[in-house]
Design a protein around this motif. Structure first.
Motif, mmCIF file in Angstrom:
data_model
loop_
_atom_site.group_PDB
_atom_site.id
_atom_site.type_symbol
_atom_site.label_atom_id
_atom_site.label_comp_id
_atom_site.label_asym_id
_atom_site.label_seq_id
_atom_site.Cartn_x
_atom_site.Cartn_y
_atom_site.Cartn_z
ATOM 1 N N LEU A 92 -48.630 -6.206 54.035
ATOM 2 C CA LEU A 92 -49.104 -7.434 53.847
ATOM 3 C C LEU A 92 -50.030 -7.279 53.114
ATOM 4 O O LEU A 92 -49.704 -8.511 52.454
ATOM 5 C CB LEU A 92 -49.230 -7.381 55.723
ATOM 6 C CG LEU A 92 -48.303 -7.507 56.500
ATOM 7 C CD1 LEU A 92 -49.263 -7.557 58.217
ATOM 8 C CD2 LEU A 92 -47.391 -9.029 56.297
ATOM 9 N N SER A 93 -50.667 -6.830 53.125
ATOM 10 C CA SER A 93 -52.352 -7.032 51.421
ATOM 11 C C SER A 93 -51.563 -7.035 50.338
ATOM 12 O O SER A 93 -52.086 -7.979 49.449
ATOM 13 C CB SER A 93 -52.783 -5.541 51.501
ATOM 14 O OG SER A 93 -54.055 -5.487 52.703
ATOM 15 N N GLU A 94 -50.494 -6.377 50.028
ATOM 16 C CA GLU A 94 -49.626 -6.564 48.578
ATOM 17 C C GLU A 94 -49.435 -8.346 48.548
ATOM 18 O O GLU A 94 -48.857 -8.479 47.179
ATOM 19 C CB GLU A 94 -48.929 -6.049 48.699
ATOM 20 C CG GLU A 94 -49.431 -4.301 48.619
ATOM 21 C CD GLU A 94 -47.732 -3.951 48.680
ATOM 22 O OE1 GLU A 94 -46.611 -3.774 48.751
ATOM 23 O OE2 GLU A 94 -48.335 -2.344 48.350
ATOM 24 N N LEU A 95 -49.656 -8.938 49.446
ATOM 25 C CA LEU A 95 -48.578 -9.869 49.853
ATOM 26 C C LEU A 95 -49.935 -11.271 50.599
ATOM 27 O O LEU A 95 -49.649 -12.237 50.341
ATOM 28 C CB LEU A 95 -47.800 -10.426 50.547
ATOM 29 C CG LEU A 95 -45.685 -9.470 51.245
ATOM 30 C CD1 LEU A 95 -45.009 -9.633 51.790
ATOM 31 C CD2 LEU A 95 -45.594 -9.704 49.198
ATOM 32 N N ASP A 96 -51.119 -10.684 49.940
ATOM 33 C CA ASP A 96 -52.257 -11.751 50.748
ATOM 34 C C ASP A 96 -52.565 -12.311 52.099
ATOM 35 O O ASP A 96 -52.767 -13.594 52.225
ATOM 36 C CB ASP A 96 -52.567 -12.979 49.776
ATOM 37 C CG ASP A 96 -52.477 -12.659 48.466
ATOM 38 O OD1 ASP A 96 -53.297 -11.204 47.866
ATOM 39 O OD2 ASP A 96 -52.381 -13.251 47.218
ATOM 40 N N LEU A 97 -51.775 -10.722 52.682
ATOM 41 C CA LEU A 97 -51.553 -11.516 53.852
ATOM 42 C C LEU A 97 -52.451 -10.723 54.750
ATOM 43 O O LEU A 97 -53.243 -9.262 54.473
ATOM 44 C CB LEU A 97 -50.606 -11.050 55.002
ATOM 45 C CG LEU A 97 -49.637 -12.572 53.804
ATOM 46 C CD1 LEU A 97 -47.894 -12.140 54.417
ATOM 47 C CD2 LEU A 97 -49.698 -13.679 54.268
ATOM 48 N N ARG A 98 -52.784 -11.029 56.593
ATOM 49 C CA ARG A 98 -53.576 -9.997 56.597
ATOM 50 C C ARG A 98 -53.287 -9.544 58.714
ATOM 51 O O ARG A 98 -52.221 -10.606 58.629
ATOM 52 C CB ARG A 98 -55.286 -10.830 57.217
ATOM 53 C CG ARG A 98 -56.332 -10.834 56.005
ATOM 54 C CD ARG A 98 -57.409 -10.892 56.734
ATOM 55 N NE ARG A 98 -58.481 -11.834 55.929
ATOM 56 C CZ ARG A 98 -58.185 -12.815 55.563
ATOM 57 N NH1 ARG A 98 -58.016 -13.310 56.170
ATOM 58 N NH2 ARG A 98 -59.258 -12.822 53.722
ATOM 59 N N LEU A 99 -53.238 -8.787 58.768
ATOM 60 C CA LEU A 99 -52.551 -8.585 60.234
ATOM 61 C C LEU A 99 -53.502 -8.460 61.353
ATOM 62 O O LEU A 99 -54.374 -7.808 60.644
ATOM 63 C CB LEU A 99 -51.810 -6.945 60.271
ATOM 64 C CG LEU A 99 -51.280 -6.087 61.167
ATOM 65 C CD1 LEU A 99 -50.503 -7.256 61.864
ATOM 66 C CD2 LEU A 99 -50.836 -5.064 61.126
ATOM 67 N N SER A 117 -56.896 -17.572 42.856
ATOM 68 C CA SER A 117 -56.617 -17.286 41.612
ATOM 69 C C SER A 117 -55.328 -17.966 40.928
ATOM 70 O O SER A 117 -54.547 -18.332 41.565
ATOM 71 C CB SER A 117 -55.580 -15.387 41.858
ATOM 72 O OG SER A 117 -54.992 -15.079 40.906
ATOM 73 N N ARG A 118 -55.304 -17.691 39.918
ATOM 74 C CA ARG A 118 -54.091 -18.570 38.862
ATOM 75 C C ARG A 118 -52.357 -18.402 39.692
ATOM 76 O O ARG A 118 -51.180 -19.052 39.848
ATOM 77 C CB ARG A 118 -53.750 -19.148 38.165
ATOM 78 C CG ARG A 118 -54.791 -17.611 36.742
ATOM 79 C CD ARG A 118 -54.534 -18.283 35.069
ATOM 80 N NE ARG A 118 -53.266 -18.533 34.678
ATOM 81 C CZ ARG A 118 -52.207 -19.042 33.598
ATOM 82 N NH1 ARG A 118 -53.382 -18.498 33.015
ATOM 83 N NH2 ARG A 118 -51.731 -19.095 32.973
ATOM 84 N N TRP A 119 -52.397 -17.134 40.138
ATOM 85 C CA TRP A 119 -51.209 -16.177 39.861
ATOM 86 C C TRP A 119 -50.785 -15.733 41.397
ATOM 87 O O TRP A 119 -49.414 -15.383 41.547
ATOM 88 C CB TRP A 119 -51.152 -14.768 39.220
ATOM 89 C CG TRP A 119 -51.996 -15.314 37.841
ATOM 90 C CD1 TRP A 119 -52.787 -14.448 37.326
ATOM 91 C CD2 TRP A 119 -51.186 -15.378 37.001
ATOM 92 N NE1 TRP A 119 -53.225 -14.321 36.588
ATOM 93 C CE2 TRP A 119 -52.222 -15.081 35.232
ATOM 94 C CE3 TRP A 119 -49.736 -16.176 36.625
ATOM 95 C CZ2 TRP A 119 -51.125 -15.439 34.758
ATOM 96 C CZ3 TRP A 119 -49.121 -16.282 35.856
ATOM 97 C CH2 TRP A 119 -50.001 -16.217 34.237
#
Length: 262
Positions: A92-99, A117-119
């Motif tokens: 999930l962190s790879e997708l900018d998400l928190r569990l 982040s622009r990306w």
């Protein structure tokens, strides 16, 4: 008729040997249990290169497509989330998400991590909340926190009573006022804060998930905005909305809710 042979004489009766007809059974291969689930190491589909076990993959998929996973409603998924939570946090962190896991009410959900982040791209959709949706969620959350019962029951009439302080200063048209409350009830059913009883459509159970999502900081923030809303007698500007993996983009009037996601 006595059929005892010389070889049988002197043998302990409890030391019976299996018949020669069954002697070969021990040599048979073990039989797999019927209905076993697919091996965790077996590919789920052609080209599957996942590094996670099947159950972790299924838990991840449900976290991304459901508003939440509940131990009460989805006990098997809840167990997998707990078992693989460390690996799930990485994915999930790879997708900018928190569990987020709230053990007290057995609820797990994901939320968007915010940074510049622009990306970066937001994976979760925006869950837009009406003014009256937010007011109802606020009152239900406070009611659930104050109650010691595991399942809080509330009727449609009692929900209308929660808005008694609003009607005197804002809504003069009672028909429109009732319609707005009805839409708020429908919305909170949609996001699974309320569960309608099958035998009585005017009675609801307040889902324990509301205590997990409506944190103390969210309640404090919404309470402040609610008091300003009632005091001014004006409808506040459009909300920015809330993040939800299963949400929808809509435009509504509502309380400004740039606080925590829920």
């Amino acid at each position: 008729m006595n059929t005892e042979t010389d070889s049988d004489k002197g043998r302990d009766p409890g030391d019976a040997r299996p018949s020669e007809d069954y002697a070969g059974f021990d040599a048979l291969p073990a039989v797999e249990k019927a209905g076993l689930e697919q091996s965790a190491d077996a590919p789920r589909f052609d080209g599957d290169v996942s590094a996670l076990p099947d159950r972790a993959c299924w838990a991840l998929q449900n976290l991304l497509t459901r508003r939440y996973v509940s131990g009460d409603r989805q006990p098997q998924l809840w167990a997998w989330v707990l078992e693989y939570q460390d690996a799930l946090r990485v994915r999930l962190s790879e997708l900018d998400l928190r569990l987020r896991i709230v053990d007290e009410v057995e609820v797990a959900y994901v939320e968007q991590a915010g940074y510049d982040s622009r990306w970066g791209r937001k994976i979760l959709k925006r869950e837009t909340i009406h003014t009256y949706d937010a007011i109802l969620a606020l009152h239900l959350a406070k009611h659930a926190r104050a109650s010691r019962d595991e399942h809080v029951i509330i009727t449609r009439e009692e929900i209308h009573e929660l808005f008694a302080g609003v009607t005197n200063t804002i809504d003069r048209d009672l028909a429109l006022f009732d319609k707005r409350i009805g839409r708020a009830i429908d919305k909170l059913e949609e996001i699974e804060f309320l569960r309608k009883h099958r035998d009585d459509p005017d009675t609801f159970t307040v889902s324990p998930v509301i205590s997990a999502v409506m944190t103390a900081s969210v309640i404090t923030d919404l309470q402040r905005q609610f008091e300003q809303f009632v005091g001014s007698g004006d409808v506040p500007p459009d909300p920015a909305g809330r993040e939800s993996a299963a949400g929808r983009d809509e435009d509504h009037d509502g309380i400004d809710d740039e606080g925590d996601d829920w």
